[in-house]
Design a protein around this motif. Structure first.
Motif, PDB file in Angstrom:
ATOM      1  N   GLN A  10      61.995 -49.050 -40.342  1.00 28.19           N
ATOM      2  CA  GLN A  10      63.104 -49.980 -40.109  1.00 28.19           C
ATOM      3  C   GLN A  10      62.774 -51.109 -39.122  1.00 28.19           C
ATOM      4  O   GLN A  10      63.629 -51.933 -38.801  1.00 28.19           O
ATOM      5  N   LEU A  11      61.557 -51.152 -38.661  1.00 30.67           N
ATOM      6  CA  LEU A  11      61.131 -52.222 -37.753  1.00 30.67           C
ATOM      7  C   LEU A  11      60.875 -53.522 -38.518  1.00 30.67           C
ATOM      8  O   LEU A  11      60.572 -53.487 -39.717  1.00 30.67           O
ATOM      9  N   PRO A  12      60.914 -54.679 -37.846  1.00 33.14           N
ATOM     10  CA  PRO A  12      60.495 -55.923 -38.496  1.00 33.14           C
ATOM     11  C   PRO A  12      59.013 -55.904 -38.860  1.00 33.14           C
ATOM     12  O   PRO A  12      58.587 -56.582 -39.792  1.00 33.14           O
ATOM     13  N   ALA A  13      58.225 -55.124 -38.126  1.00 30.59           N
ATOM     14  CA  ALA A  13      56.791 -55.014 -38.394  1.00 30.59           C
ATOM     15  C   ALA A  13      56.534 -54.108 -39.602  1.00 30.59           C
ATOM     16  O   ALA A  13      57.232 -53.104 -39.798  1.00 30.59           O
ATOM     17  N   THR A  54      50.915 -45.919 -39.341  1.00 30.92           N
ATOM     18  CA  THR A  54      52.016 -45.494 -40.215  1.00 30.92           C
ATOM     19  C   THR A  54      52.787 -46.739 -40.645  1.00 30.92           C
ATOM     20  O   THR A  54      52.567 -47.844 -40.118  1.00 30.92           O
ATOM     21  N   ASP A  55      53.694 -46.558 -41.565  1.00 29.27           N
ATOM     22  CA  ASP A  55      54.602 -47.644 -41.923  1.00 29.27           C
ATOM     23  C   ASP A  55      55.493 -47.974 -40.725  1.00 29.27           C
ATOM     24  O   ASP A  55      55.670 -47.162 -39.812  1.00 29.27           O
ATOM     25  N   GLY A  56      56.080 -49.172 -40.761  1.00 30.45           N
ATOM     26  CA  GLY A  56      56.986 -49.577 -39.689  1.00 30.45           C
ATOM     27  C   GLY A  56      58.424 -49.153 -39.946  1.00 30.45           C
ATOM     28  O   GLY A  56      59.265 -49.250 -39.051  1.00 30.45           O
ATOM     29  N   GLU A  89      62.211 -40.523 -39.902  1.00 29.47           N
ATOM     30  CA  GLU A  89      61.181 -41.014 -40.836  1.00 29.47           C
ATOM     31  C   GLU A  89      59.829 -41.123 -40.147  1.00 29.47           C
ATOM     32  O   GLU A  89      58.792 -40.710 -40.695  1.00 29.47           O
ATOM     33  N   LEU A  90      59.825 -41.687 -38.942  1.00 28.91           N
ATOM     34  CA  LEU A  90      58.570 -41.849 -38.228  1.00 28.91           C
ATOM     35  C   LEU A  90      58.000 -40.500 -37.801  1.00 28.91           C
ATOM     36  O   LEU A  90      56.775 -40.291 -37.842  1.00 28.91           O
ATOM     37  N   ILE A  98      52.781 -53.502 -34.897  1.00 33.06           N
ATOM     38  CA  ILE A  98      52.950 -53.367 -33.453  1.00 33.06           C
ATOM     39  C   ILE A  98      52.178 -52.129 -33.011  1.00 33.06           C
ATOM     40  O   ILE A  98      51.882 -51.240 -33.814  1.00 33.06           O
ATOM     41  N   LEU A  99      51.849 -52.096 -31.742  1.00 33.49           N
ATOM     42  CA  LEU A  99      51.074 -50.980 -31.206  1.00 33.49           C
ATOM     43  C   LEU A  99      51.980 -50.034 -30.432  1.00 33.49           C
ATOM     44  O   LEU A  99      52.738 -50.456 -29.557  1.00 33.49           O
ATOM     45  N   ASN A 100      51.891 -48.762 -30.757  1.00 38.18           N
ATOM     46  CA  ASN A 100      52.609 -47.728 -30.022  1.00 38.18           C
ATOM     47  C   ASN A 100      51.636 -47.004 -29.102  1.00 38.18           C
ATOM     48  O   ASN A 100      50.659 -46.424 -29.552  1.00 38.18           O
TER      49      ASN A 100
END
Length: 334
Positions: free
Chosen positions: A67-70, A63-65, A44-45, A18-20
């Motif tokens: 706890q996101l589904p992505a 970065t890693d996602g 973590e993020l 996903i894009l932030n």
């Protein structure tokens, strides 16, 4: 379909990335950025972003996602709107372009984007949407990737009010309730059945053959299938397969299925997507649709919107999808 607009919560999208819409310091902000941090796990993020240190406007980092589904989060700082005289359009286009390239480098097959810079950064939504669509669609002409453009609600969407009003007026002028067409269709069906009955009777008398023989000849006279008609039109237009399914907002696998299966019957929105890709007139579109058992109707807003764009000579499938999305209609592609 390769590019699809959806109303959804970006943090719940089950995609590769996903894009932030980040800030240059990669700090936790408000709005969508804050929601992403919270959903991913803020601490973590934050540690991952602090390790990167920052990102210039128009560039992108990943970065890693967490706890996101992505699996991944792509962070890109868009420009702050300052009236349009400070290279905002170039910077916004670069944000999308670098994010797409980064997704490709990480072998992402699906990415969910939000409209960058349209929140507190103040970028006009209509212009931001145009830049997003044009940059993504150009990228998809040379790459295979499933991309979602995610908006939270109608207010987040930036279709031109002038275009919206024009389509709304066209619908009002051309929309006919189903009940008004039912009697007409019944009349037409009765006439067709009467003609067909007379045709079979005359054929039986003329040739002194049984009914089965007449039916056999009628089946033999069937028109070409949708696949056959589509492939013929592609050749007549001098297009390649790739050009065609890219213009139609379709993926390679679906087109391959249509090419291999002579009797394949697509969904109506897929058939119309091909008509748009081939730049067919209204009559030509109706002819192609008939091969799949469909027609354009004045009792369906979806059909009237398609008719509007074809008569305007506008065959930009993504702009058509913007309008369909604004009117809560199915999008073209498959």
């Amino acid at each position: 379909m390769p590019l699809e607009m959806v109303r959804h919560d970006l943090t719940k999208m089950k995609v590769d990335a996903i894009l932030n819409a980040a800030n240059p310091e990669l700090k936790m902000g408000g709005g969508v950025c804050g929601a992403i941090f919270q959903a991913a796990g803020a601490q973590e993020l934050k540690r991952a972003c602090d390790a990167i240190g920052g990102c210039p406007i128009g560039q992108a980092v990943i970065t890693d996602g967490f706890q996101l589904p992505a699996k991944y989060i792509i962070h890109t700082p868009g420009p702050v709107w300052q009236g349009g005289s400070y290279q905002e359009a170039d910077l916004l286009r670069a944000s999308y372009q670098h994010s797409l390239e980064l997704a490709e480098n990480y072998h992402c097959e699906s990415v969910a984007f939000s409209l960058i810079s349209t929140g507190i950064y103040g970028y006009p939504k209509e212009e931001a949407l145009h830049i997003a669509i044009s940059t993504i669609s150009q990228f998809l002409m040379d790459h295979d990737m499933l991309i979602y453009l995610v908006v939270f609600d109608r207010d987040s969407f930036g279709i031109s009010q002038k275009l919206f009003a024009s389509i709304h007026e066209y619908i009002d002028e051309n929309y006919v309730e189903d009940s008004a067409l039912t009697f007409t269709r019944r009349q037409a069906r009765f006439v067709d059945e009467l003609k067909e009955s007379n045709r079979i009777s005359e054929d039986m008398i003329k040739h002194e053959s049984p009914l089965e023989s007449s039916l056999f000849h009628l089946v033999e006279e069937l028109d070409e299938s949708f696949s056959e008609r589509l492939l013929r039109l592609i050749d007549e237009r001098g297009l390649t397969d790739v050009e065609t399914y890219k213009r139609a907002n379709l993926d390679r696998r679906l087109f391959s299925k249509i090419r291999k299966e002579t009797g394949y019957t697509p969904k109506k929105k897929t058939a119309i997507a091909f008509a748009i890709a081939l730049r067919l007139s209204v009559d030509e579109t109706s002819h192609l649709l008939s091969a799949a058992g469909y027609t354009l109707s004045r009792s369906q807003k979806f059909d009237i919107i398609i008719d509007f764009f074809i008569r305007q000579g506008n065959f930009d499938i993504h702009e058509i999808n913007e309008a369909l999305f604004a009117f809560d209609q199915p999008l073209l592609g498959g």
